[in-house]
Motif scaffolding. Structure first.
Motif, PDB file in Angstrom:
ATOM      1  N   ASP A 205      26.927-112.940  32.045  1.00  0.00           N
ATOM      2  CA  ASP A 205      27.553-111.421  31.917  1.00  0.00           C
ATOM      3  C   ASP A 205      29.256-111.469  32.248  1.00  0.00           C
ATOM      4  OD1 ASP A 205      26.797-112.608  34.650  1.00  0.00           O
ATOM      5  OD2 ASP A 205      26.329-110.416  35.035  1.00  0.00           O
ATOM      6  N   HIS A 206      29.635-112.525  33.073  1.00  0.00           N
ATOM      7  CA  HIS A 206      30.973-112.697  33.726  1.00  0.00           C
ATOM      8  C   HIS A 206      30.890-114.055  34.338  1.00  0.00           C
ATOM      9  CE1 HIS A 206      29.584-112.088  37.655  1.00  0.00           C
ATOM     10  NE2 HIS A 206      28.705-111.137  37.326  1.00  0.00           N
ATOM     11  N   GLY A 207      32.199-114.307  34.890  1.00  0.00           N
ATOM     12  CA  GLY A 207      32.510-115.739  35.417  1.00  0.00           C
ATOM     13  C   GLY A 207      32.711-115.451  36.913  1.00  0.00           C
ATOM     14  N   MET A 208      33.476-116.273  37.360  1.00  0.00           N
ATOM     15  CA  MET A 208      33.860-116.090  38.978  1.00  0.00           C
ATOM     16  C   MET A 208      35.088-116.650  39.321  1.00  0.00           C
ATOM     17  SD  MET A 208      32.276-115.650  41.749  1.00  0.00           S
ATOM     18  CE  MET A 208      30.464-115.342  41.171  1.00  0.00           C
ATOM     19  N   ASN A 209      35.876-116.351  40.394  1.00  0.00           N
ATOM     20  CA  ASN A 209      37.165-116.613  40.597  1.00  0.00           C
ATOM     21  C   ASN A 209      37.130-117.358  42.147  1.00  0.00           C
ATOM     22  OD1 ASN A 209      37.192-114.530  42.832  1.00  0.00           O
ATOM     23  ND2 ASN A 209      37.728-113.057  41.394  1.00  0.00           N
ATOM     24  N   ASN A 210      38.161-117.729  42.619  1.00  0.00           N
ATOM     25  CA  ASN A 210      38.188-118.408  44.021  1.00  0.00           C
ATOM     26  C   ASN A 210      38.391-117.343  44.955  1.00  0.00           C
ATOM     27  OD1 ASN A 210      38.100-121.352  43.311  1.00  0.00           O
ATOM     28  ND2 ASN A 210      40.240-121.095  42.399  1.00  0.00           N
ATOM     29  N   ASP A 211      38.330-116.230  44.667  1.00  0.00           N
ATOM     30  CA  ASP A 211      38.252-115.456  45.942  1.00  0.00           C
ATOM     31  C   ASP A 211      36.767-114.949  46.287  1.00  0.00           C
ATOM     32  OD1 ASP A 211      40.852-114.919  45.941  1.00  0.00           O
ATOM     33  OD2 ASP A 211      41.025-113.435  44.679  1.00  0.00           O
ATOM     34  N   HIS A 212      35.882-115.698  45.610  1.00  0.00           N
ATOM     35  CA  HIS A 212      34.410-115.516  45.801  1.00  0.00           C
ATOM     36  C   HIS A 212      34.220-114.137  44.945  1.00  0.00           C
ATOM     37  CE1 HIS A 212      34.080-118.192  49.421  1.00  0.00           C
ATOM     38  NE2 HIS A 212      35.037-118.546  48.527  1.00  0.00           N
ATOM     39  N   SER A 213      34.616-113.865  44.087  1.00  0.00           N
ATOM     40  CA  SER A 213      34.226-112.322  43.552  1.00  0.00           C
ATOM     41  C   SER A 213      34.528-112.497  41.816  1.00  0.00           C
ATOM     42  CB  SER A 213      35.056-111.313  44.032  1.00  0.00           C
ATOM     43  OG  SER A 213      36.270-111.463  44.008  1.00  0.00           O
ATOM     44  N   HIS A 214      34.564-111.370  41.230  1.00  0.00           N
ATOM     45  CA  HIS A 214      34.918-111.205  39.998  1.00  0.00           C
ATOM     46  C   HIS A 214      35.055-109.508  39.663  1.00  0.00           C
ATOM     47  CE1 HIS A 214      30.821-109.970  39.443  1.00  0.00           C
ATOM     48  NE2 HIS A 214      30.249-111.102  40.234  1.00  0.00           N
ATOM     49  N   GLY A 215      35.471-109.257  38.579  1.00  0.00           N
ATOM     50  CA  GLY A 215      35.788-107.828  38.166  1.00  0.00           C
ATOM     51  C   GLY A 215      37.054-107.420  37.424  1.00  0.00           C
ATOM     52  N   GLY A 216      37.903-108.529  37.496  1.00  0.00           N
ATOM     53  CA  GLY A 216      39.455-108.299  36.980  1.00  0.00           C
ATOM     54  C   GLY A 216      39.580-109.087  35.622  1.00  0.00           C
ATOM     55  N   THR A 217      40.704-109.177  35.295  1.00  0.00           N
ATOM     56  CA  THR A 217      41.236-110.105  34.064  1.00  0.00           C
ATOM     57  C   THR A 217      41.270-111.353  34.047  1.00  0.00           C
ATOM     58  OG1 THR A 217      43.437-109.377  34.203  1.00  0.00           O
ATOM     59  CG2 THR A 217      42.070-107.674  33.507  1.00  0.00           C
ATOM     60  N   LEU A 218      41.241-112.215  35.070  1.00  0.00           N
ATOM     61  CA  LEU A 218      41.745-113.523  35.145  1.00  0.00           C
ATOM     62  C   LEU A 218      40.578-114.267  33.998  1.00  0.00           C
ATOM     63  CD1 LEU A 218      41.595-114.136  38.964  1.00  0.00           C
ATOM     64  CD2 LEU A 218      43.754-114.171  37.413  1.00  0.00           C
TER      65      LEU A 218
END
Length: 272
Positions: A205-218
């Motif tokens: 569905d989506h990936g992951m970021n280094n803030d331990h979250s997701h939801g944006g455009t990175l």
């Protein structure tokens, strides 16, 4: 012509980790038995909105499912409902939000965890509520549904990669190892599915970021893998697939009317 389709949504799996860590799936690619595409998820890059996107072909800003806290049935036809209306059999081993979108909302565990009702869009279901519900248990649930009910469309949706990403972040050994574990689990089932002629899509569905979250455009939040396995796929190297086209494309494989849904003709072999 219609085929049986298995859709595996590995929640929270970024493209780069799928490409680097999933040795069995990439081995199938080297053996010309699978193809991997990079796909960009819709926004917001959050789970419930993107389940709706994958399964209905409607982007979150148009579906109204714009965050994880919106608990209601979908307002649109899904792969499940279109297949059920066409007399096909549907099944899902998935997180309970999928049940809330396409069967009953809100989810009542004592009623909905195990579902067998041919009047529902998801006729046969094993739904779980805990994000740490083991992926290997979830695949056993799915294999039970597959062998017991022989569904034309089966959704398999494990959560451990996403759960681990929220705990440890993208650039962690724990996150990468959760993807490796999912790859090992898939290696136990895919040979049989391939031998039996299923058309198989494995994505996220989506990936992951280094803030331990997701939801944006990175890029690491939006770039997700799309593995396709089966003779009904073109396996073209330069194919661009939109996340909103998965629903219509799967309906085409199933041989059901996909009405106004987008479809990626380049992903399919021949004139489908």
């Amino acid at each position: 012509m219609s085929d049986k389709v298995i859709l595996v949504v590995l929640d929270g799996l970024s493209y780069q980790v799928a490409h680097h860590c999933m040795g069995y799936l990439n081995g199938l690619i080297e053996a010309d038995r699978a193809t991997l595409y990079k796909m960009e998820c819709e926004l917001p890059s959050m789970s419930r909105p993107l389940y709706e996107c994958i399964l209905t072909g409607i982007a979150p800003v148009n579906s109204g499912i714009v965050n994880n806290e919106i608990v209601r049935l979908s307002h649109f036809d899904s792969i499940f409902s279109l297949a059920q209306k066409a007399g096909k059999t549907t099944a899902a081993a998935a997180y309970y939000w999928v049940s809330e979108l396409y069967n009953r909302s809100p989810f009542v565990a004592t009623r909905d965890r195990f579902t067998n009702d041919k009047q529902l869009a998801i006729q046969h279901g094993c739904f779980y509520q805990a994000d740490h519900y083991p992926d290997d248990h979830l695949f056993i649930d799915a294999e039970y549904l597959r062998t017991e009910h022989s569904p034309d469309f089966l959704l398999i949706h494990p959560m451990n990669i996403d759960d681990t990403g929220h705990k440890f972040g993208l650039d962690s050994s724990q996150y990468r190892n959760s993807a490796r574990k999912a790859d090992i689990i898939l290696a136990n089932y895919l040979p049989s599915w391939i031998e039996q002629g299923y058309q198989i899509i494995i994505t996220s569905d989506h990936g992951m970021n280094n803030d331990h979250s997701h939801g944006g455009t990175l890029p690491e939040e939006r770039s997700v893998p799309l593995f396709v396995i089966g003779e009904r796929f073109s396996h073209q190297a330069a194919c661009r697939v939109e996340q909103t086209a998965l629903c219509g494309t799967i309906c085409a494989l199933l041989g059901v009317d996909y009405v106004d849904k987008n479809i990626c003709n380049e992903l399919l072999a021949g004139d489908k």
